[in-house]
Scaffold this motif. Structure first.
Motif, PDB file in Angstrom:
ATOM      1  N   ILE A 124       6.336  -0.619  29.157  1.00  0.00           N
ATOM      2  CA  ILE A 124       6.185   0.164  30.386  1.00  0.00           C
ATOM      3  C   ILE A 124       4.805  -0.089  30.976  1.00  0.00           C
ATOM      4  O   ILE A 124       3.790   0.292  30.399  1.00  0.00           O
ATOM      5  N   PHE A 125       4.781  -0.731  32.155  1.00  0.00           N
ATOM      6  CA  PHE A 125       3.519  -1.010  32.845  1.00  0.00           C
ATOM      7  C   PHE A 125       3.406  -0.128  34.086  1.00  0.00           C
ATOM      8  O   PHE A 125       3.117  -0.604  35.192  1.00  0.00           O
ATOM      9  N   ASP A 126       3.634   1.162  33.927  1.00  0.00           N
ATOM     10  CA  ASP A 126       3.620   2.069  35.074  1.00  0.00           C
ATOM     11  C   ASP A 126       2.214   2.347  35.594  1.00  0.00           C
ATOM     12  O   ASP A 126       2.041   3.038  36.590  1.00  0.00           O
ATOM     13  N   PHE A 127       1.209   1.810  34.934  1.00  0.00           N
ATOM     14  CA  PHE A 127      -0.176   1.975  35.373  1.00  0.00           C
ATOM     15  C   PHE A 127      -0.591   0.882  36.363  1.00  0.00           C
ATOM     16  O   PHE A 127      -1.721   0.866  36.842  1.00  0.00           O
TER      17      PHE A 127
ATOM     18  N   ASP B 133      -3.468 -10.694  35.843  1.00  0.00           N
ATOM     19  CA  ASP B 133      -4.771 -10.170  36.256  1.00  0.00           C
ATOM     20  C   ASP B 133      -4.778  -8.642  36.251  1.00  0.00           C
ATOM     21  O   ASP B 133      -5.756  -8.011  35.824  1.00  0.00           O
ATOM     22  N   ALA B 134      -3.683  -8.055  36.727  1.00  0.00           N
ATOM     23  CA  ALA B 134      -3.597  -6.589  36.788  1.00  0.00           C
ATOM     24  C   ALA B 134      -3.614  -5.976  35.396  1.00  0.00           C
ATOM     25  O   ALA B 134      -4.231  -4.928  35.175  1.00  0.00           O
TER      26      ALA B 134
ATOM     27  N   ASN C  58      -6.588  -3.555  33.842  1.00  0.00           N
ATOM     28  CA  ASN C  58      -6.244  -2.253  33.249  1.00  0.00           C
ATOM     29  C   ASN C  58      -6.093  -2.401  31.730  1.00  0.00           C
ATOM     30  O   ASN C  58      -5.149  -1.891  31.136  1.00  0.00           O
ATOM     31  N   ILE C  59      -7.065  -3.111  31.131  1.00  0.00           N
ATOM     32  CA  ILE C  59      -6.927  -3.498  29.727  1.00  0.00           C
ATOM     33  C   ILE C  59      -6.790  -2.297  28.791  1.00  0.00           C
ATOM     34  O   ILE C  59      -6.060  -2.345  27.807  1.00  0.00           O
ATOM     35  N   LYS C  60      -7.468  -1.181  29.089  1.00  0.00           N
ATOM     36  CA  LYS C  60      -7.368  -0.010  28.219  1.00  0.00           C
ATOM     37  C   LYS C  60      -5.938   0.527  28.203  1.00  0.00           C
ATOM     38  O   LYS C  60      -5.391   0.848  27.150  1.00  0.00           O
ATOM     39  N   ASP C  61      -5.321   0.610  29.390  1.00  0.00           N
ATOM     40  CA  ASP C  61      -3.933   1.079  29.461  1.00  0.00           C
ATOM     41  C   ASP C  61      -2.981   0.070  28.830  1.00  0.00           C
ATOM     42  O   ASP C  61      -1.994   0.454  28.187  1.00  0.00           O
ATOM     43  N   PHE C  62      -3.280  -1.204  29.028  1.00  0.00           N
ATOM     44  CA  PHE C  62      -2.446  -2.256  28.447  1.00  0.00           C
ATOM     45  C   PHE C  62      -2.487  -2.201  26.923  1.00  0.00           C
ATOM     46  O   PHE C  62      -1.453  -2.280  26.248  1.00  0.00           O
ATOM     47  N   LEU C  63      -3.696  -2.053  26.356  1.00  0.00           N
ATOM     48  CA  LEU C  63      -3.824  -1.956  24.904  1.00  0.00           C
ATOM     49  C   LEU C  63      -3.143  -0.710  24.366  1.00  0.00           C
ATOM     50  O   LEU C  63      -2.547  -0.726  23.284  1.00  0.00           O
ATOM     51  N   LEU C  64      -3.205   0.384  25.125  1.00  0.00           N
ATOM     52  CA  LEU C  64      -2.525   1.618  24.722  1.00  0.00           C
ATOM     53  C   LEU C  64      -1.021   1.387  24.662  1.00  0.00           C
ATOM     54  O   LEU C  64      -0.344   1.849  23.737  1.00  0.00           O
TER      55      LEU C  64
ATOM     56  N   LEU D 223       0.469  -1.610  24.251  1.00  0.00           N
ATOM     57  CA  LEU D 223       0.758  -2.549  23.163  1.00  0.00           C
ATOM     58  C   LEU D 223       0.776  -1.834  21.816  1.00  0.00           C
ATOM     59  O   LEU D 223       1.597  -2.137  20.955  1.00  0.00           O
ATOM     60  N   GLY D 224      -0.142  -0.873  21.622  1.00  0.00           N
ATOM     61  CA  GLY D 224      -0.163  -0.106  20.375  1.00  0.00           C
ATOM     62  C   GLY D 224      -1.387  -0.392  19.535  1.00  0.00           C
ATOM     63  O   GLY D 224      -2.197  -1.285  19.844  1.00  0.00           O
ATOM     64  N   ASN D 225      -1.525   0.358  18.462  1.00  0.00           N
ATOM     65  CA  ASN D 225      -2.698   0.254  17.580  1.00  0.00           C
ATOM     66  C   ASN D 225      -2.826  -1.130  16.955  1.00  0.00           C
ATOM     67  O   ASN D 225      -1.829  -1.742  16.574  1.00  0.00           O
ATOM     68  N   GLY D 226      -4.062  -1.598  16.847  1.00  0.00           N
ATOM     69  CA  GLY D 226      -4.328  -2.815  16.081  1.00  0.00           C
ATOM     70  C   GLY D 226      -4.566  -4.060  16.896  1.00  0.00           C
ATOM     71  O   GLY D 226      -5.029  -5.074  16.368  1.00  0.00           O
ATOM     72  N   PHE D 227      -4.259  -4.028  18.212  1.00  0.00           N
ATOM     73  CA  PHE D 227      -4.440  -5.219  19.040  1.00  0.00           C
ATOM     74  C   PHE D 227      -5.893  -5.358  19.495  1.00  0.00           C
ATOM     75  O   PHE D 227      -6.480  -4.417  20.024  1.00  0.00           O
TER      76      PHE D 227
END
Length: 336
Positions: free
Chosen positions: A180-183, A197-198, A202-208, A210-214
């Motif tokens: 879900i990339f609703d951000f 690029d987007a 929004n790397i913090k939201d993207f990592l969230l 993707l989940g823990n450990g990335f």
């Protein structure tokens, strides 16, 4: 009518129990407090089942416990109602396995789980995920509202064939379908580079998501093979898996050749970047849509660990909410 003598006995018992929990709380604050809440909830349910005391019982109990322990905020009538609901939610055969675990997560997390989860199985998942990953309440809310329970481990993959069993199970855990990339805010005819690029912007939201450990390594990561240059869309390292993770993005429907290209990238990362201490590199292809049967055929003879998922730019409405929203025709008719 309240039986004052009986009520005083119950109140005295709860005061003594709480004082005991307070003493132990200096060592294990959350666990002891929640075990007291469990006792309190069971007692409320028992009393309401055995005596016809009506709604005044919780009001009186709230006032008297708050008076006895003025520095404690957990005795409001609303919290007593939540404690009762919490015990009713977990006190059943299906939940026996997890009751000891709910005492190990914060009370705020417990409230979120029973208020937002649709069934015991989903709630158990979030209790265990909280314990395993030590997530905050805000992250927990985000996970539930984005349906992590229903999306995790759903990517089509070949992990069972290409990884040892322990590594395969962990690899499945880090994949979702859909993502879900609703951000993100993108134009209607966005290109793959704009999507990439987007996500990085929004790397913090993207990592969230993707989940823990990335851990992010780079975008358009350059690989040189036989004097030719190739670029991986997104390269990550997963700390728990001890593996590089190659993520390729496609803004169209899955095509079989995408799996072959990702297989090539994973092989190249294995040869160029992977050390002896690292586990095999994993590839994840995230596309706009896919036909599951075509995906399964495409992965059948691939020898590198790959998962294929879709992405959504907005969360889909639940079916019951969709039914309650009028169509354009109904809306237009209503304002005539």
């Amino acid at each position: 009518m309240l039986d004052l003598n009986k009520y005083q006995d119950i109140l005295k018992d709860l005061k003594l129990k709480f004082k005991s929990a307070q003493i132990k709380a200096s060592i294990k604050v959350n666990s002891e407090l929640l075990q007291f809440y469990w006792y309190l909830g069971k007692k409320i349910i028992e009393v309401q089942g055995n005596y016809k005391w009506g709604s005044k019982f919780l009001e009186n109990l709230s006032k008297d416990l708050s008076k006895a322990f003025p520095n404690v905020k957990g005795f409001s009538k609303r919290n007593l109602e939540i404690v009762r609901k919490w015990v009713l939610f977990w006190d059943n055969e299906k939940a026996k396995q997890v009751v000891s675990q709910i005492f190990q997560i914060p009370w705020g997390h417990n409230i979120v789980i029973i208020q937002k989860c649709k069934n015991i199985e989903e709630a158990i998942f979030y209790v265990q995920n909280t314990l395993k990953n030590g997530i905050s309440r805000n992250v927990l809310i985000h996970q539930i509202e984005n349906g992590l329970y229903y999306r995790q481990k759903k990517a089509i993959n070949n992990f069972d064939k290409t990884l040892p069993s322990i590594q395969s199970d962990l690899a499945k855990e880090i994949t979702k379908d859909p993502y879900i990339f609703d951000f993100l805010t993108l134009s209607e005819d966005y290109k793959e580079k704009e999507l990439e690029d987007a996500l990085i912007e929004n790397i913090k939201d993207f990592l969230l998501e993707l989940g823990n450990g990335f851990a992010f390594v780079g975008k358009q990561y350059k690989l040189e093979v036989s004097n030719q240059e190739f670029r991986v869309d997104l390269l990550f390292y997963h700390i728990k898996l001890h593996s590089f993770v190659v993520i390729e993005l496609k803004n169209d429907e899955f095509k079989p050749e995408y799996a072959g290209k990702l297989n090539f990238y994973v092989s190249a990362v294995d040869d160029i970047l992977k050390s002896e201490m690292d586990n095999p590199t994993i590839g994840i292809l995230i596309c706009k849509s896919k036909d599951n049967l075509i995906v399964e055929y495409a992965l059948r003879d691939i020898n590198k660990p790959i998962g294929i998922s879709e992405y959504k730019l907005t969360k889909e409405l639940p079916d019951e909410l969709k039914k309650s929203i009028p169509t354009i025709e109904e809306f237009t008719k209503g304002i005539k």
